[in-house]
Design a protein around this motif. Structure first.
Motif, PDB file in Angstrom:
ATOM      1  N   ASN A 139      21.138  24.265   2.984  1.00 53.86           N
ATOM      2  CA  ASN A 139      21.380  22.848   3.245  1.00 53.86           C
ATOM      3  C   ASN A 139      22.026  22.110   2.076  1.00 53.86           C
ATOM      4  O   ASN A 139      22.131  20.886   2.098  1.00 53.86           O
ATOM      5  N   VAL A 140      22.454  22.837   1.056  1.00 52.71           N
ATOM      6  CA  VAL A 140      23.112  22.197  -0.082  1.00 52.71           C
ATOM      7  C   VAL A 140      24.561  21.902   0.267  1.00 52.71           C
ATOM      8  O   VAL A 140      25.274  22.774   0.783  1.00 52.71           O
ATOM      9  N   ASP A 141      24.998  20.677  -0.039  1.00 54.03           N
ATOM     10  CA  ASP A 141      26.371  20.263   0.233  1.00 54.03           C
ATOM     11  C   ASP A 141      27.227  20.548  -0.987  1.00 54.03           C
ATOM     12  O   ASP A 141      27.278  19.756  -1.931  1.00 54.03           O
ATOM     13  N   GLY A 142      27.917  21.676  -1.000  1.00 52.09           N
ATOM     14  CA  GLY A 142      28.717  22.047  -2.162  1.00 52.09           C
ATOM     15  C   GLY A 142      29.891  21.126  -2.417  1.00 52.09           C
ATOM     16  O   GLY A 142      30.333  20.975  -3.559  1.00 52.09           O
ATOM     17  N   VAL A 143      30.403  20.449  -1.377  1.00 51.63           N
ATOM     18  CA  VAL A 143      31.554  19.566  -1.543  1.00 51.63           C
ATOM     19  C   VAL A 143      31.233  18.426  -2.499  1.00 51.63           C
ATOM     20  O   VAL A 143      32.108  17.906  -3.199  1.00 51.63           O
ATOM     21  N   SER A 144      29.979  18.038  -2.571  1.00 52.09           N
ATOM     22  CA  SER A 144      29.591  16.907  -3.408  1.00 52.09           C
ATOM     23  C   SER A 144      29.852  17.154  -4.885  1.00 52.09           C
ATOM     24  O   SER A 144      29.964  16.205  -5.659  1.00 52.09           O
ATOM     25  N   PHE A 145      29.957  18.402  -5.292  1.00 52.26           N
ATOM     26  CA  PHE A 145      29.998  18.729  -6.713  1.00 52.26           C
ATOM     27  C   PHE A 145      31.391  19.091  -7.211  1.00 52.26           C
ATOM     28  O   PHE A 145      31.545  19.667  -8.272  1.00 52.26           O
ATOM     29  N   THR A 146      32.406  18.735  -6.447  1.00 52.40           N
ATOM     30  CA  THR A 146      33.753  19.103  -6.848  1.00 52.40           C
ATOM     31  C   THR A 146      34.394  18.082  -7.778  1.00 52.40           C
ATOM     32  O   THR A 146      35.451  18.337  -8.339  1.00 52.40           O
TER      33      THR A 146
END
Length: 455
Positions: free
Chosen positions: A320-327
């Motif tokens: 459930n981690v949103d990887g897009v948030s960390f770009t």
């Protein structure tokens, strides 16, 4: 994507050396042509770092694939910004057929460069690594001034350690709490070693790999429940900052047990890390998928935060981690992180050393963070670093060859408004380590808090 990871000083500076070259260096006979090629490429380093030689003309295809030209250009620009323009080759010493060490002089320092020449006919460079930069007439005061100029908040401590006494050699903002990224994993290692010493566990105990996270160089894509030893998990967690290994150990040892160990090790503001987040919980709460929970967590007290984690334990998972948030840039590094002051890290290093665990110290020394040249003055050198967007932390525990004195070197850099570049702090920490290797004994500073260690 942001990554909670270790910062290996030498590796993070620049390296592109394939395993077959590293293993075969002494297997090929030296020829005059090879020696001439090494010397020619060594002499070209001044023009290379001065931007006068084409990147593709100097590096072979393997290097170009491992280190893209924009990455190299950014690294080169960082070196010049910190040390001035390259001016001369002080010395080039061949180690074997196609490898050697080059001392590259800049206007304000001399870089030690490990150079490897490829086997192809054009003799382009296949590996280049800068292991440190020495500065003439350097001092803790000079380094402190340069650290203070970095954008954001910075702090550092270089100190000698004697049992529970911390004797500073150089420092700035030693009591300020900084986000430290993966440096917090040393508290996990401390509690693991304590449970082994108490007879609750053995380093050879086999446990299932139970939790997965981002930036897991050791455990990425491994099958769930793979049996591994506690020593293997510790080695992965420290040497390559494997987050899956860290989260598995947190669940195994107990979150509250690690928190208690942090208090006993003398952390000055333990509530900043209570409840102790797993790496996947931190990623989840920082991401857009959990914007509903994040304000409640940030604003809650320790008990409310713990309840939130427990109530949502089935949601706060890697899936459930949103990887897009960390770009993009830093995310909530002032509130969703792991925190410690330079003095806290020094007290933690005292606690780790006092365990007298060869296995613990060996785990910290697998990746000493600085490479063989910078480590030459130390009979032991252990390292743990951490980084994510806007966060960089580097901490070393060493024993000097000259007198057997134990020393801690730790530095942190936070910038909540922009990502931080690893290059500048890496060079500064390497200089601090070099100064510490030759520093005279220091007297305890007035008011210096003693290191705290309890069973």
């Amino acid at each position: 994507m942001a990554r909670f990871r270790s910062v290996a000083i030498a590796a993070a500076i620049l390296i592109a050396l394939p395993p077959h070259i590293a293993l075969a260096q002494t297997a090929v006979r030296t020829t005059p042509a090879d020696q001439a090629a090494f010397e020619r490429r060594a002499l070209q380093l001044v023009d290379l770092f001065g931007g006068k030689i084409a990147y593709s003309a100097y590096f072979d295809p393997h290097f170009q694939a491992a280190v893209p030209e924009p990455q190299f250009d950014a690294f080169r620009a960082g070196l010049i910004a910190q040390y001035g323009e390259p001016v001369a080759i002080d010395r080039a010493t061949a180690a074997n057929d196609r490898s050697g060490t080059v001392l590259l002089r800049f206007e304000r320092g001399v870089a030690t460069v490990l150079l490897d020449i490829g086997a192809a006919a054009d003799k382009r460079v296949s590996g280049l690594q800068i292991t440190g930069v020495t500065v003439a007439d350097d001092s803790f005061e000079k380094v402190a001034a340069e650290i203070a100029e970095l954008p954001g908040q910075t702090g550092f401590l270089v100190a000698e350690l004697d049992e529970g006494t911390i004797r500073p050699l150089g420092s700035a903002n030693v009591d300020r709490q900084f986000a430290t990224g993966s440096t917090f994993k040393l508290y996990i290692l401390d509690e693991l070693a304590a449970q082994v010493a108490e007879g609750k566990r053995r380093w050879s105990d086999v446990v299932p790999l139970s939790h997965f996270s981002f930036s897991s160089a050791g455990t990425a894509n491994w099958p769930a429940k793979t049996p591994v030893t506690l020593q293997t998990l510790a080695n992965w967690m420290i040497s390559v900052s494997d987050n899956g290994a860290a989260d598995t150990l947190i669940h195994l040892l107990g979150r509250e047990a690690i928190e208690a160990r942090m208090r006993r090790a003398g952390h000055s503001d333990p509530s900043r890390n209570i409840p102790l987040l797993t790496t996947v919980e931190a990623f989840a709460l920082k991401g857009n998928n959990f914007s509903d929970l994040r304000p409640a967590f940030i604003n809650g007290d320790d008990a409310a935060q713990r309840k939130l984690l427990d109530d949502n334990r089935h949601r706060l998972t890697l899936a459930n981690v949103d990887g897009v948030s960390f770009t993009a840039g830093p995310r909530f590094i002032d509130s969703l992180e792991w925190f410690a002051s330079p003095n806290d890290i020094a007290r933690l290093m005292v606690d780790l050393r006092a365990r007298r665990s060869k296995t613990l110290l060996a785990a910290m020394a697998i990746n000493n963070g600085v490479g063989p040249v910078a480590a030459a003055d130390w009979s032991y050198l252990g390292y743990k670093g951490g980084s994510e967007n806007g966060v960089l932390s580097m901490s070393l525990l060493g024993q000097r060859k000259s007198d057997g004195q134990w020393v801690v070197v730790t530095a942190s850099w936070n910038n909540s408004k922009a990502n931080v570049d690893t290059g500048p702090l890496i060079g500064l920490v390497t200089r601090l380590l070099a100064l510490a290797a030759h520093a005279p004994h220091a007297a305890p500073a007035p008011g210096t808090p003693p290191a705290a260690r309890r069973p």
